[in-house]
Motif scaffolding. Structure first.
Motif, short mmCIF file in Angstrom:
data_model
loop_
_atom_site.label_atom_id
_atom_site.label_comp_id
_atom_site.label_asym_id
_atom_site.label_seq_id
_atom_site.Cartn_x
_atom_site.Cartn_y
_atom_site.Cartn_z
N ALA A 39 -59.23 38.20 -25.16
CA ALA A 39 -59.65 38.43 -26.64
C ALA A 39 -59.52 37.53 -27.45
CB ALA A 39 -58.72 39.46 -26.56
N THR A 40 -58.31 37.13 -28.02
CA THR A 40 -58.50 35.62 -28.43
C THR A 40 -59.85 34.93 -29.41
OG1 THR A 40 -57.07 34.15 -27.59
CG2 THR A 40 -55.87 35.79 -28.77
N LEU A 41 -60.57 34.47 -27.63
CA LEU A 41 -61.04 34.12 -28.11
C LEU A 41 -62.97 34.55 -27.68
CD1 LEU A 41 -60.97 31.34 -24.51
CD2 LEU A 41 -60.17 31.06 -27.13
N LYS B 144 -61.05 56.04 -29.36
CA LYS B 144 -60.25 56.67 -31.10
C LYS B 144 -60.89 55.44 -31.32
CE LYS B 144 -56.43 55.69 -31.32
NZ LYS B 144 -54.55 56.00 -31.48
N ALA B 145 -60.82 54.37 -31.03
CA ALA B 145 -61.57 52.83 -31.69
C ALA B 145 -62.99 53.10 -31.54
CB ALA B 145 -60.91 51.63 -31.11
N VAL C 132 -62.94 45.87 -31.40
CA VAL C 132 -62.66 46.67 -30.10
C VAL C 132 -61.82 46.43 -29.11
CG1 VAL C 132 -63.88 48.39 -28.42
CG2 VAL C 132 -64.52 48.26 -31.19
N ILE C 133 -62.06 45.19 -28.98
CA ILE C 133 -61.24 44.63 -27.84
C ILE C 133 -60.09 44.31 -28.28
CG2 ILE C 133 -61.35 42.32 -26.46
CD1 ILE C 133 -63.98 41.81 -26.00
N LEU C 134 -59.69 44.07 -29.70
CA LEU C 134 -58.40 43.62 -30.01
C LEU C 134 -57.74 45.22 -29.46
CD1 LEU C 134 -55.94 42.40 -31.07
CD2 LEU C 134 -57.33 42.95 -33.07
#
Lengths: 432, 432
Positions: free
Chosen positions: A142-144, A212-213, A183-185
């Motif tokens: 996710a950080t990428l 929810k997101a 959203v992924i986060l």
């Protein structure tokens, strides 16, 4: 009857002298680092990070005051306000319409540019961190994902290329990218939260988090776009100074608080608020001769945003670089980050686009990767941090390298694209 | 070897969602209150105070969230930053040269306007608060000394009268007044500190405090005026955005921290920094097309300053007004504040000055009185607060009334002065 305690007494005053001295040091370091970065043709944010690294690591020479600031709650608050303002400001650079307009190309570029680095990052995690949970590997992926639209935009502006087709595709994709990344986060963080509470991870649970997101973002955007003109029309009737700025900040803060309340990161709300607000909303204010909102937000960002980046840099201990695991992870993560975004080139279809430049323009991760990593440091699973100190250091190195390689790489690839276009124009048969 | 904790982990993050929701509520209340005040032809600051009073006193109706914010250390920090920025901004409106230029008239007006209210306030304290120490009486006198140059300037601007001779005298005297008031505050607070530590109050000790305060101000002004052009010339060589703003904030924060470190109020340093900095110092920045410093500071002030005033208003409990002692004290204090400043009229000698307008223009106390009172709440003598809750409420009432009466009173007295001048012009023999 004596005069009794009839008013609330002031809270224990924070040591304001200490806080402002720290702010002065942070701002000075940010500007000196920024100056050096700009002279080396790098984005100023890189200099701010390095300045933070230098300041905090003065503790290796016995100067521990700066390192102690990384544990100061008031500086942390100002940094968090800074990053909210930054995401709001970045959101202001685009509108909800812009996101719809960029259409198929930007969307394909964005999706490829999110899926590929996510998968590669997950793979790097599984390869190098077998002792960590699958959740930690997914978080690393996710950080990428999210391209730093701020850095990309600033690099394009530095090169005077904000109006070319590739720039529009990159910026449009970066916008979608940011939202997809957020959203992924939210999904990854939510899944980790579900696992932490011991509830088995169900497809329904994951779907609920995603719903929810998505509901927050779509709801905020739809309701926000509908309400925003009325909000500013109402605000324009208010007299007194600073109404435009206050109204915009209120929108930013309320959406940030709302996002935070439903379990999303506060910055998701701040960014959504930025997307919603458009110049046309405050036409009434500018007609009266007031400044544009962007010009009012800029000084606040100039004050608070460097606090975030210098503080982020200060969280790096140079001794981390002596750990071969960190260096190996940082190296593979950086490769995954750069190679992963080149998948974007495959999506840059049609219109004689310079595909390489699109892929290179998507490389910088900047603030968003750091924000992800710092959120990961606050998440725990069974008492273990999802992003531990070593992983955080590797992410910081990845951010620094992707930020640093982009300006020269993009300048080179754009010049190459221009030469090729000129060659096509000179030999029309070849271009046909 | 596993990846170990090699970076400093983030400090316990403040609940950012809670903080930004509080900021949104405070900004909304400030702007609605400001709007109402402006519609009633009052300065916006009055509306911000009243908005704070209303919000916090919703606890009488069972809504306790706003009252709880008065004990929130992060909101308190932002309010303190706000008041630093405000005093810096007010300082920017004047230069050290301006203070020297206004000369004899402004100085005599300022001294009379400080000595008389100080003596009257002391007398009111001795009369109504016989159970309090002499120090508390002196402190009460100190809260009455400083004219609010911000409110005065804004009222004159609203009336389009910033260029008349009376305006220059009022503003010049208000500047000197502020410094005299701050020195008095430092002396009184220092004397109380000396008494608290049990050391007998000696003339030498008092002299030392006065010398320290005077040395800081004169030293900061002299060294600051000498260094400031070099500081900005050096900063102008730095590349990157936001250098002018950062340099100015650094000057403000360093002087504030320095003032705080030698025992003065941090605002003394911020104000001195504002006086020192002059437009000519950032000519190099404006030549490049950058905004003026005042325009860069204004949005930061618009964001943070209302936090201070709304929070100040929130510290008032309406139940305090049920105490006859508070109302009696507030009434006499207000009379002392208004009558005391009319002594200024005696000093407005020469040049056919409209003396009444000078006296009326010096009435508003605004932020400085509140700052004094809030500092007084943090000072203790033998475990007892120098400014207790009842006295604080009375000071707030005094500030609200002096702030409120000034705009209509000044409009009336200036119109009266114009009529008299016109009458003199029509009958030159009478004027001779």
């Amino acid at each position: 009857m004596p005069l009794t305690a009839v008013v609330a007494l002031p809270a224990a005053a924070p040591p304001i002298g200490h806080v402002v001295l720290a702010l002065a040091a942070i701002l000075a370091a940010a500007k000196l680092g920024g100056d050096l970065a700009v002279r080396l043709r790098q984005p100023a944010v890189l200099g701010e990070l390095v300045a933070g690294v230098v300041l905090a690591n003065l503790d290796l020479l016995g100067v521990t005051w700066f390192r102690s600031l990384t544990g100061d709650a008031t500086i942390e608050l100002l940094a968090q306000l800074g990053v909210l303002i930054l995401l709001f400001q970045v959101g202001l650079e685009s509108t909800v319409r812009d996101m719809l307009k960029v259409g198929v190309t930007s969307t394909v570029v964005a999706v490829l540019g999110v899926v590929t680095p996510f998968a590669l990052g997950w793979g790097v995690g599984a390869l190098l961190l077998p002792g960590h949970s699958t959740y930690a590997h997914a978080f690393l992926g996710a950080t990428l994902t999210a391209t730093s639209v701020g850095i990309t935009a600033r690099v394009l502006k530095d090169l005077g290329k904000t109006q070319i087709a590739e720039a529009r595709v990159i910026l449009g994709a970066a916008v979608i990218d940011d939202v997809l990344g957020l959203v992924i986060l939210a999904v990854v963080a939510g899944v980790i939260g579900a696992a932490e509470t011991g509830v088995a991870l169900s497809a329904g649970g994951t779907g609920l988090i995603l719903a929810k997101a998505a509901l927050f973002l779509v709801g905020a955007l739809v309701i926000g776009v509908a309400l925003s003109p009325r909000l500013f029309a109402g605000a324009a009737r208010l007299r007194g100074r600073g109404v435009l700025l206050a109204t915009a900040l209120i929108a930013c803060f309320v959406l940030a608080a709302l996002a935070s309340a439903i379990g999303l990161a506060a910055i998701v709300g701040a960014y959504a608020a930025g997307l919603i607000l458009e110049d046309v909303h405050w036409r009434e204010f500018t007609r009266r001769g007031e400044q544009r909102l962007q010009d009012l937000i800029a000084p606040i960002a100039e004050f608070l945003v460097p606090v975030f980046f210098v503080l982020m840099g200060m969280r790096v201990e140079l001794s981390a670089f002596a750990h071969p695991e960190v260096l190996g992870l940082a190296l593979l993560l950086t490769v995954a980050a750069i190679v992963g975004k080149q998948a974007c080139a495959l999506g840059a279809i049609g219109g004689g686009l310079d595909r390489l430049s699109v892929g290179v323009g998507m490389i910088p991760r900047g603030e968003v990767g750091l924000i992800f990593a710092s959120i990961g440091m606050t998440l725990t699973l069974h008492g273990e941090r999802i992003v531990d100190a070593g992983v955080y250091s590797a992410v910081v190195i990845m951010v620094m390298v992707t930020t640093m390689v982009t300006p020269p790489a993009l300048a080179w690839s754009l010049a190459r694209g221009e030469r090729r276009a000129a060659a096509r124009a000179a030999g029309p048969d070849a271009a046909a």
